[in-house]
Motif scaffolding. Structure first.
Motif, PDB file in Angstrom:
ATOM      1  N   MET A  98       0.826  -1.211   0.000  1.00  0.00           N
ATOM      2  CA  MET A  98       0.000   0.000   0.000  1.00  0.00           C
ATOM      3  C   MET A  98       0.861   1.262   0.000  1.00  0.00           C
ATOM      4  O   MET A  98       0.547   2.231  -0.687  1.00  0.00           O
ATOM      5  N   ALA A  99       1.953   1.257   0.762  1.00  0.00           N
ATOM      6  CA  ALA A  99       2.853   2.416   0.768  1.00  0.00           C
ATOM      7  C   ALA A  99       3.463   2.617  -0.616  1.00  0.00           C
ATOM      8  O   ALA A  99       3.530   3.748  -1.123  1.00  0.00           O
ATOM      9  N   ALA A 100       3.884   1.529  -1.234  1.00  0.00           N
ATOM     10  CA  ALA A 100       4.456   1.628  -2.579  1.00  0.00           C
ATOM     11  C   ALA A 100       3.392   2.066  -3.583  1.00  0.00           C
ATOM     12  O   ALA A 100       3.664   2.884  -4.480  1.00  0.00           O
ATOM     13  N   ALA A 101       2.178   1.548  -3.448  1.00  0.00           N
ATOM     14  CA  ALA A 101       1.095   1.900  -4.364  1.00  0.00           C
ATOM     15  C   ALA A 101       0.782   3.390  -4.279  1.00  0.00           C
ATOM     16  O   ALA A 101       0.547   4.043  -5.311  1.00  0.00           O
ATOM     17  N   GLU A 102       0.779   3.943  -3.090  1.00  0.00           N
ATOM     18  CA  GLU A 102       0.530   5.377  -2.937  1.00  0.00           C
ATOM     19  C   GLU A 102       1.643   6.188  -3.596  1.00  0.00           C
ATOM     20  O   GLU A 102       1.377   7.174  -4.286  1.00  0.00           O
ATOM     21  N   ALA A 103       2.879   5.758  -3.413  1.00  0.00           N
ATOM     22  CA  ALA A 103       4.006   6.462  -4.033  1.00  0.00           C
ATOM     23  C   ALA A 103       3.942   6.354  -5.557  1.00  0.00           C
ATOM     24  O   ALA A 103       4.196   7.333  -6.265  1.00  0.00           O
ATOM     25  N   ILE A 104       3.593   5.192  -6.059  1.00  0.00           N
ATOM     26  CA  ILE A 104       3.469   4.986  -7.509  1.00  0.00           C
ATOM     27  C   ILE A 104       2.408   5.922  -8.076  1.00  0.00           C
ATOM     28  O   ILE A 104       2.621   6.583  -9.095  1.00  0.00           O
ATOM     29  N   SER A 105       1.267   5.992  -7.425  1.00  0.00           N
ATOM     30  CA  SER A 105       0.183   6.857  -7.903  1.00  0.00           C
ATOM     31  C   SER A 105       0.594   8.320  -7.868  1.00  0.00           C
ATOM     32  O   SER A 105       0.310   9.081  -8.800  1.00  0.00           O
ATOM     33  N   ARG A 106       1.277   8.711  -6.788  1.00  0.00           N
ATOM     34  CA  ARG A 106       1.738  10.106  -6.674  1.00  0.00           C
ATOM     35  C   ARG A 106       2.645  10.503  -7.828  1.00  0.00           C
ATOM     36  O   ARG A 106       2.611  11.645  -8.275  1.00  0.00           O
ATOM     37  N   THR A 107       3.483   9.562  -8.315  1.00  0.00           N
ATOM     38  CA  THR A 107       4.389   9.903  -9.421  1.00  0.00           C
ATOM     39  C   THR A 107       3.623  10.307 -10.673  1.00  0.00           C
ATOM     40  O   THR A 107       4.143  11.047 -11.503  1.00  0.00           O
ATOM     41  N   ALA A 108       2.395   9.816 -10.807  1.00  0.00           N
ATOM     42  CA  ALA A 108       1.562  10.163 -11.962  1.00  0.00           C
ATOM     43  C   ALA A 108       0.630  11.331 -11.652  1.00  0.00           C
ATOM     44  O   ALA A 108      -0.188  11.707 -12.491  1.00  0.00           O
ATOM     45  N   GLY A 109       0.718  11.874 -10.435  1.00  0.00           N
ATOM     46  CA  GLY A 109      -0.108  13.015 -10.073  1.00  0.00           C
ATOM     47  C   GLY A 109      -1.543  12.671  -9.719  1.00  0.00           C
ATOM     48  O   GLY A 109      -2.420  13.524  -9.805  1.00  0.00           O
ATOM     49  N   VAL A 110      -1.795  11.420  -9.351  1.00  0.00           N
ATOM     50  CA  VAL A 110      -3.143  11.017  -8.944  1.00  0.00           C
ATOM     51  C   VAL A 110      -3.086  10.425  -7.541  1.00  0.00           C
ATOM     52  O   VAL A 110      -2.039   9.985  -7.079  1.00  0.00           O
ATOM     53  N   THR A 111      -4.227  10.426  -6.891  1.00  0.00           N
ATOM     54  CA  THR A 111      -4.321   9.783  -5.584  1.00  0.00           C
ATOM     55  C   THR A 111      -4.542   8.290  -5.785  1.00  0.00           C
ATOM     56  O   THR A 111      -4.911   7.833  -6.874  1.00  0.00           O
ATOM     57  N   GLN A 112      -4.322   7.532  -4.712  1.00  0.00           N
ATOM     58  CA  GLN A 112      -4.565   6.099  -4.778  1.00  0.00           C
ATOM     59  C   GLN A 112      -6.045   5.828  -5.092  1.00  0.00           C
ATOM     60  O   GLN A 112      -6.365   4.919  -5.855  1.00  0.00           O
ATOM     61  N   GLN A 113      -6.936   6.635  -4.542  1.00  0.00           N
ATOM     62  CA  GLN A 113      -8.366   6.453  -4.804  1.00  0.00           C
ATOM     63  C   GLN A 113      -8.691   6.732  -6.275  1.00  0.00           C
ATOM     64  O   GLN A 113      -9.505   6.040  -6.880  1.00  0.00           O
ATOM     65  N   GLN A 114      -8.047   7.729  -6.860  1.00  0.00           N
ATOM     66  CA  GLN A 114      -8.265   8.005  -8.284  1.00  0.00           C
ATOM     67  C   GLN A 114      -7.752   6.845  -9.135  1.00  0.00           C
ATOM     68  O   GLN A 114      -8.406   6.448 -10.097  1.00  0.00           O
ATOM     69  N   TYR A 115      -6.599   6.299  -8.770  1.00  0.00           N
ATOM     70  CA  TYR A 115      -6.094   5.130  -9.507  1.00  0.00           C
ATOM     71  C   TYR A 115      -7.078   3.973  -9.404  1.00  0.00           C
ATOM     72  O   TYR A 115      -7.378   3.305 -10.396  1.00  0.00           O
ATOM     73  N   GLN A 116      -7.588   3.731  -8.213  1.00  0.00           N
ATOM     74  CA  GLN A 116      -8.551   2.641  -8.036  1.00  0.00           C
ATOM     75  C   GLN A 116      -9.795   2.872  -8.887  1.00  0.00           C
ATOM     76  O   GLN A 116     -10.345   1.926  -9.466  1.00  0.00           O
TER      77      GLN A 116
END
Length: 143
Positions: free
Chosen positions: A22-40
């Motif tokens: 989950m920590a890595a997923a949040e960081a991955i999403s941030r690199t694209a400028g989106v939140t984890q919820q937006q990615y989901q």
């Protein structure tokens, strides 16, 4: 059911692997400028079984209230990731779809998330096997 030391260790290992993912997923999403919820949400829209995902479907898929799903879609629309269109068959329904920019973001992020899942897989698998093995032992369900 009482838990022995091995079950506690297995649960702790499993939770650690999940937290790392989950920590890595949040960081991955941030690199694209989106939140984890937006990615989901992007992933949910892209993988929806039928061509027409409604706001209610998105809310249910992400375990959100309808209002929270509307707010999420508002932010995604402003960011140019997704758009809404009225249903041609049901005037009450609003259909959701990804924009080309949203498609590009979800494609990139899904590949990175998959790499992270595979990186965490050994710890997850070990922990689950330990839990399963300890639950199958005689007396495992006694309190």
């Amino acid at each position: 059911m009482s838990l022995d030391s091995e079950r506690y260790q297995s649960l702790a290992g499993f939770r650690l692997a999940l937290r790392r993912f989950m920590a890595a997923a949040e960081a991955i999403s941030r690199t694209a400028g989106v939140t984890q919820q937006q990615y989901q949400a992007l992933l949910a829209i892209k993988t929806w079984a039928s061509p027409d995902m409604t706001m209610g479907d998105l809310a249910e898929e992400l375990l959100l209230t309808h209002h929270a799903a509307v707010q999420l879609m508002n932010r995604m629309s402003v960011a140019g990731l997704a758009e809404r269109a009225p249903s041609e068959t049901d005037r009450r329904a609003v259909l959701l779809k990804l924009t080309p920019a949203g498609e590009a973001v979800v494609d990139k992020l899904a590949a990175l998330h998959l790499q992270e899942v595979l990186r965490q897989e050994p710890q997850l698998t070990r922990s689950l096997r330990r839990l399963k093995r300890s639950s199958a032992e005689p007396g495992a369900d006694e309190s």
